[in-house]
Design an enzyme around this catalytic site. Structure first.
Site, short mmCIF file in Angstrom:
data_model
loop_
_atom_site.label_atom_id
_atom_site.label_comp_id
_atom_site.label_asym_id
_atom_site.label_seq_id
_atom_site.Cartn_x
_atom_site.Cartn_y
_atom_site.Cartn_z
N GLU A 269 0.85 -1.19 0.00
CA GLU A 269 0.00 0.00 0.00
C GLU A 269 0.89 1.24 0.00
OE1 GLU A 269 -3.94 1.92 2.09
OE2 GLU A 269 -2.45 1.04 3.43
N ASP B 289 -11.03 -1.50 6.45
CA ASP B 289 -9.78 -1.20 7.14
C ASP B 289 -10.03 -0.53 8.50
OD1 ASP B 289 -7.09 -1.07 7.61
OD2 ASP B 289 -6.59 0.17 5.90
N ASP B 290 -10.16 0.79 8.52
CA ASP B 290 -10.37 1.55 9.75
C ASP B 290 -11.46 2.59 9.54
OD1 ASP B 290 -8.17 0.51 11.49
OD2 ASP B 290 -6.91 1.32 9.89
#
Length: 339
Positions: free
Chosen positions: A202, A280-281
């Site tokens: 990433e 993810d978050d």
């Protein structure tokens, strides 16, 4: 246009603290007298540069949220609410990722921390109908020996069902730590039958994907989007059958791509990669699982058939039992047929 919230899917890339509802974070902060950074409560998704300074700011915010999780009750609340939110979005299988070292000081150690999350996952599965399993993750910011300790702990609870450990991960800044030094931890996890699910590709490019693939032998790769920049690396990922946990909102918030339309989702799928979309978050990036499917639909022009294929890919890449996978795959077919 079919409702993406009713599309059965699996959610394979969701971090424990990052899954928190904003209102839960505010409740916990008030309970413990913690003053939260404005960026955690302003309701706007993060937009950071893809630099070490940008990651440092992200990590400071994440740590501020994590500092509000101080009891068994807090941990159980987070797991239950993550399951409730996933259930509302059509996720029939959630494999939530947790580093127990972060919460161990408040509950008596890393073993109780893992056991609390696993028990909460079993209870949340029964309450919501979404099957919740756990990925135990080490951090690149810690010594590789700590990762081996976590791998041995994870191995003790290995399984495939609700409230069991299904994988072993490696998270945090990809630019930190020596990937090869974590290989022994992943070997311990593999011997126990756990999926290898490190982050990679990433913040760093295809060379990092190649390194992680070579050293850690992943079954799934957290992110991996930068593999699209080198066809040889991408072909290797495809040939090995490594699933990519693609999280468009994360990629934009961390400055990897300027906007969601630049995330190479179509290129990955066209190359034959197994893709599982993840949030993810959500606490920091401002969107949950369905929003990632909406990105595929509206930013990348995916048809309902192609969105269904993404959902099937996520289900097949999960560590759910054959029965759970078949039930969810049948539901995908029904979703398409009911359009």
């Amino acid at each position: 246009m079919r409702d993406l919230a009713t599309l059965p899917k699996a959610h394979l890339h969701l971090h424990f603290t990052g899954s928190m509802r904003p209102e839960t974070l505010r409740d916990l902060a008030a309970q413990y007298g913690v003053r939260l950074p404005h960026a955690l409560v302003d309701g706007d998704p993060l937009r950071l540069p893809p630099t070490e300074r940008g990651w440092f700011r992200f990590q400071r915010l994440y740590d501020a949220a994590r500092a509000c999780v101080r009891s068994e009750a807090d941990m159980r609340r987070i797991v239950l609410e993550a399951a409730q939110d996933d259930a509302a979005e059509g996720s029939g299988r959630l494999e939530i990722q947790v580093d127990p070292t972060s919460y161990a000081p408040f509950v008596g150690g890393i073993t109780p921390a893992v056991e609390i999350v696993l028990d909460a996952a079993r209870s949340a599965s029964a309450a919501t109908g979404t099957e919740v399993a756990v990925v135990v993750a080490a951090s690149r910011m810690r010594h590789p020996l700590d990762a081996r300790t976590l791998a041995r702990l994870a191995a003790q609870y290995a399984g495939e069902g609700a409230g069991e450990v299904v994988g072993f991960g490696l998270s945090n800044d990809e630019r930190r730590g020596d990937t090869a030094e974590f290989a022994r931890a992943f070997a311990i996890a593999r011997r126990a039958g756990l999926a290898s699910v490190p982050h990679g590709g990433e913040l760093l490019g295809p060379a990092h994907v190649h390194e992680v693939v070579r050293e850690l032998v992943p079954d799934r790769l957290g992110h991996g989007v930068r593999s699209a920049e080198d066809r040889r690396v991408l072909d290797d990922v495809v040939d090995r059958g490594i699933a990519l946990e693609v999280c468009p909102a994360s990629n934009v918030s961390l400055g990897v791509y300027e906007d969601a339309g630049q995330v190479p989702l179509g290129a990955l799928v066209d190359a034959g990669a197994r893709v599982a979309l993840g949030a993810d978050d959500p606490l920091l990036f401002g969107s949950r699982l369905v929003a990632q499917y909406e990105t595929a639909r509206h930013e990348h022009g995916f048809s309902d058939d192609e969105l269904a294929a993404l959902a099937r890919s996520s289900i097949r890449a999960s560590r759910a039992s054959g029965g759970t996978k078949q039930r969810l795959l049948t539901g995908v077919d029904d979703w398409l047929a009911g359009g």
